[in-house]
Enzyme design. Structure first.
Site, PDB file in Angstrom:
ATOM      1  N   GLU A 200      -6.324 -20.244  -4.396  1.00 12.94           N
ATOM      2  CA  GLU A 200      -6.001 -20.058  -2.980  1.00 12.94           C
ATOM      3  C   GLU A 200      -5.899 -18.585  -2.584  1.00 12.94           C
ATOM      4  OE1 GLU A 200      -3.242 -24.021  -2.451  1.00 12.94           O
ATOM      5  OE2 GLU A 200      -2.255 -22.178  -3.078  1.00 12.94           O
TER       6      GLU A 200
ATOM      7  N   GLY B 128      -5.882 -15.433  -0.341  1.00  9.86           N
ATOM      8  CA  GLY B 128      -5.754 -15.155   1.100  1.00  9.86           C
ATOM      9  C   GLY B 128      -6.070 -13.696   1.331  1.00  9.86           C
TER      10      GLY B 128
ATOM     11  N   ARG C 181       4.405  -4.741   7.947  1.00 11.06           N
ATOM     12  CA  ARG C 181       4.501  -4.686   6.493  1.00 11.06           C
ATOM     13  C   ARG C 181       5.212  -3.434   5.983  1.00 11.06           C
ATOM     14  NH1 ARG C 181       0.860  -4.823   3.199  1.00 11.06           N
ATOM     15  NH2 ARG C 181       1.764  -6.281   1.715  1.00 11.06           N
TER      16      ARG C 181
ATOM     17  N   CYS D 140      11.247   0.410  19.477  1.00 10.98           N
ATOM     18  CA  CYS D 140      12.548   1.036  19.567  1.00 10.98           C
ATOM     19  C   CYS D 140      13.318   0.768  18.275  1.00 10.98           C
ATOM     20  CB  CYS D 140      13.273   0.436  20.771  1.00 10.98           C
ATOM     21  SG  CYS D 140      14.542   1.488  21.359  1.00 10.98           S
TER      22      CYS D 140
ATOM     23  N   TYR E 299      -2.144 -10.554   6.686  1.00  9.57           N
ATOM     24  CA  TYR E 299      -0.713 -10.453   6.962  1.00  9.57           C
ATOM     25  C   TYR E 299      -0.385  -9.355   7.984  1.00  9.57           C
ATOM     26  CZ  TYR E 299      -0.743 -13.362   2.812  1.00  9.57           C
ATOM     27  OH  TYR E 299      -1.012 -14.374   1.910  1.00  9.57           O
TER      28      TYR E 299
HETATM   29  N1  LLP Z   1      -1.019 -20.017  -1.966  1.00  5.25           N
HETATM   30  C1  LLP Z   1       0.296 -20.089  -1.714  1.00  5.25           C
HETATM   31  C2  LLP Z   1       1.011 -21.319  -2.014  1.00  5.25           C
HETATM   32  C3  LLP Z   1       0.968 -19.003  -1.147  1.00  5.25           C
HETATM   33  O1  LLP Z   1       2.263 -19.089  -0.916  1.00  5.25           O
HETATM   34  C4  LLP Z   1       0.249 -17.826  -0.848  1.00  5.25           C
HETATM   35  C5  LLP Z   1       0.915 -16.667  -0.248  1.00  5.25           C
HETATM   36  C6  LLP Z   1      -1.140 -17.795  -1.118  1.00  5.25           C
HETATM   37  C7  LLP Z   1      -1.728 -18.907  -1.685  1.00  5.25           C
HETATM   38  C8  LLP Z   1      -1.998 -16.592  -0.821  1.00  5.25           C
HETATM   39  O2  LLP Z   1      -1.632 -15.479  -1.534  1.00  5.25           O
HETATM   40  P1  LLP Z   1      -2.527 -14.154  -1.448  1.00  5.25           P
HETATM   41  O3  LLP Z   1      -3.816 -14.443  -2.170  1.00  5.25           O
HETATM   42  O4  LLP Z   1      -2.737 -13.867  -0.027  1.00  5.25           O
HETATM   43  O5  LLP Z   1      -1.698 -13.130  -2.130  1.00  5.25           O
HETATM   44  N2  LLP Z   1       3.588 -11.593   3.781  1.00  5.25           N
HETATM   45  C9  LLP Z   1       3.364 -11.085   2.439  1.00  5.25           C
HETATM   46  C10 LLP Z   1       2.560 -12.029   1.609  1.00  5.25           C
HETATM   47  C11 LLP Z   1       3.191 -13.385   1.477  1.00  5.25           C
HETATM   48  C12 LLP Z   1       2.351 -14.328   0.699  1.00  5.25           C
HETATM   49  C13 LLP Z   1       2.894 -15.701   0.798  1.00  5.25           C
HETATM   50  N3  LLP Z   1       2.134 -16.680   0.081  1.00  5.25           N
HETATM   51  C14 LLP Z   1       2.660  -9.721   2.559  1.00  5.25           C
HETATM   52  O6  LLP Z   1       2.423  -9.276   3.671  1.00  5.25           O
HETATM   53  O7  LLP Z   1       2.397  -9.097   1.549  1.00  5.25           O
END
Ligand code: LLP
Length: 433
Positions: free
Chosen positions: A291, A293, A331, A362, A391
Site C-alpha cells: 500500500e 502512498g 508537516r 497567525c 500529505y
Molecule cells: N497503509 C496503511 C494502513 C497506512 O496507515 C498508511 C499510512 C499507508 C498504507 C501509506 O503509507 P505511506 O506509503 O504513504 O508511507 N501524515 C504522515 C503520514 C501518515 C501515514 C499514515 N498511514 C506524514 O505526513 O508523514
C-alpha cells in the site's frame, strides 16, 4: 540537480515540471498552487507493478494509499492503471466510488470505522474490510447480516516491529492504537472469533509498520513475522490465508540527506522471504498486497508560492514570507519535516543566503523550511517547495479561514486543473446565520 527526478530548469533558469514552466503556471493559476506531474505518478505505480510481476509472478495487487492524496481525478487515474485502493474513511471511499473506481479493488482501513461508514462500505460493495479490532468485527458482522451479504475481511496486525521513523507515524509496535497484537495472543483470538461469524469471510492478514522508512530490514522482518502468523493460523485454527497485505511506508527523498530504499529491491527481498517462509511453514503462497502512498505521489508534487516580504533581522534570522504555509502544508508544524525549495524564477542561481521560509498563519511555528540556503530572494519571486505531493493537500486545513489552493496536474506541457481553488464563499458554505 533537484531532489525530485521530475524537475528540471529551462534556458531562462525557470523550474520546469511535466513540460510546463512553473513561473507561467503561477501566473496562469495564481499562488499558492499545488502542481503534480502525472507521468511521474504513472511511472511510480508501474515501478511497483512491474516489480511484483518480476519477482512474484504478479500474484498480488499494488494498492495506492489514497490518504496521501485523494481526489476524484487521482482515483480515476489509479483505476485506469489497474491499481487497488486503500481508503481510510467514508470520505475517501465515497471519492473513489464517485470517480467510478472498481470497488472490488478497494481495501477499507481505519481504527474506528463508524457504523455509517461500514454500511456505506457494504452498500458500495467494497472488496475487503481491514478490521481493526473485535468490537468492529462484531459491528461489521451485524451490518453484513442485516444486509444479508458476506463481507471479505482481514485483521490489521501489530507485528511488534519498531521501524525507525517519527514516533507519530510509527505504528507496528504493541503500544499503538492500530490493530491487534501478536505477542499477547490478541491476534489469534481475533481470528478464532472471526471464522465463527456467518457473514464474514476471512481472506488475509494485514500489517503496516510505519511511514517514511529508509531501511529494508524492518520490512523483511515484518514479512517474516506475518508469514509465521499465517503458519500459526493454519496449524492452530486450520485457516488458509489467501492474502498478505504488507502496508506501505517506503521513504522518499525530501532533501539530499534522504536515502530511500530501492522499491524494486524491496519487492525482490520481500518476495523471497514470503516464498521461503511459505515452504518452511507448509502453507500456500499468499497473494502479496502493498500500500504505497507517499512514494507514489510525494516526489511528483511541488507547491508554488509568491514571496510577499523578506524580513532581515540582523544577526538573528531572515524570514521570507510566502502566501501559504501550515494551511496547505502542516508537516513542519506537526513533525518538523524537512523540505527542499527552489526559487522557481531563478532555479539555477547559486544559493548564497540562509533564510527561513515562513507561512502566513497567525502562529510562530508556521514555517515551511527552517534555515535553507537560497539565492537572493525578492518580493514577487515564485518559490517552489519540492516533494509536496503527499500529505499536503490531503492534510490541508482552513486555519485562519484561508481557502485551500487548487491542484494542477501537468503532463507533456499541458496543465489541467483537477481541484478548483476554494473561494471565500466555499468557506461559508456550511455557515448558518
Ligand atoms: N497503509 C496503511 C494502513 C497506512 O496507515 C498508511 C499510512 C499507508 C498504507 C501509506 O503509507 P505511506 O506509503 O504513504 O508511507 N501524515 C504522515 C503520514 C501518515 C501515514 C499514515 N498511514 C506524514 O505526513 O508523514
Amino acid at each position: 540537480m533537484f531532489v525530485s527526478e521530475c524537475l528540471s530548469a529551462n534556458e531562462n533558469g525557470h523550474l520546469m515540471i511535466g513540460g510546463c514552466d512553473t513561473v507561467e503556471l503561477a501566473k496562469q493559476f495564481g499562488t499558492p498552487l499545488y502542481v503534480m506531474d502525472e507521468s511521474d505518478i504513472i511511472k511510480n505505480c508501474k515501478l511497483y507493478q512491474e516489480s511484483l510481476n518480476r519477482y512474484y509472478d504478479g500474484n498480488g495487487l499494488v494498492l495506492y494509499a489514497s490518504k496521501a492524496f485523494s481526489c476524484m481525478y487521482m482515483c480515476k487515474l489509479m483505476n485506469d492503471l489497474g491499481m487497488g485502493l486503500d481508503v481510510v474513511s467514508g470520505g475517501e471511499l465515497y471519492t473513489a466510488w464517485k470517480a467510478g473506481f472498481d470497488m472490488s479493488r478497494v481495501y477499507f482501513h481505519g481504527n474506528n470505522k463508524t457504523d455509517d461508514e461500514l454500511k456505506l462500505a457494504v452498500e458500495h460493495k467494497v472488496g475487503t474490510i481491514v478490521v481493526d479490532n473485535v468490537d468492529e468485527l462484531e459491528r461489521l458482522n451485524r451490518i453484513a447480516s442485516e444486509k444479508d451479504v458476506v463481507v471479505r475481511i482481514m485483521f490489521r496486525i501489530k507485528p511488534g516491529i519498531d521501524a525507525h521513523t517519527h514516533s507519530f507515524i510509527q505504528t507496528g509496535q504493541i503500544d499503538s492504537k492500530f490493530g491487534v497484537a501478536l505477542e499477547n495472543g490478541e491476534a489469534i483470538e481475533a481470528y478464532r472469533r472471526a471464522v465463527e461469524y456467518s457473514h464474514l469471510k476471512v481472506m488475509g492478514v494485514h500489517c503496516h509498520i510505519g511511514s517514511q522508512i529508509f531501511d529494508l530490514e524492518p520490512f523483511k522482518l515484518a514479512a517474516k513475522v506475518m508469514m509465521n502468523f499465517i503458519g500459526d493460523l493454519h496449524d492452530k485454527l486450520n485457516i488458509e490465508i489467501e492474502e498478505l497485505n504488507l502496508g506501505g511506508g517506503y521513504g522518499i527523498k525530501y532533501t539530499e540527506e534522504d536515502q530511500p530504499i530501492n522499491y524494486d529491491a524491496y519487492i525482490q527481498a520481500v518476495s523471497e522471504v514470503v516464498k521461503q517462509m511459505a515452504q518452511e511453514r507448509g502453507v500456500n503462497l499468499p497473494k502479496i498486497m502493498m500500500e504505497p502512498g507517499r512514494s507514489i505521489v510525494a516526489p511528483a508534487g511541488i507547491t508554488l508560492y509568491t514571496v510577499g516580504g523578506v524580513k532581515e533581522i540582523k544577526d538573528v534570522r531572515t524570514y521570507v514570507s510566502v502566501d501559504g504555509g501550515m494551511i496547505d502544508n502542516p508537516r513542519y508544524i506537526l513533525y518538523e519535516s524537512k523540505y527542499d525549495a527552489v526559487l522557481a524564477n531563478k532555479a539555477t542561481a547559486p544559493r548564497e543566503n540562509v533564510v527561513t521560509i515562513a507561512g502566513k498563519c497567525c502562529e510562530s511555528g508556521d514555517l515551511l523550511i527552517k534555515d535553507i540556503k537560497m539565492p537572493h530572494i525578492e518580493v514577487g519571486d515564485t518559490l517552489a517547495v519540492l516533494a509536496t505531493g503527499a500529505y499536503n493537500y490531503s492534510m490541508a486545513s482552513h486555519y485562519n479561514r484561508i481557502p485551500n489552493p487548487p491542484v494542477i496536474m501537468v503532463k507533456d506541457g499541458q496543465a489541467k486543473e483537477i481541484v478548483r481553488r476554494e473561494s471565500y464563499e466555499d468557506l461559508l458554505r456550511n455557515d448558518i446565520l
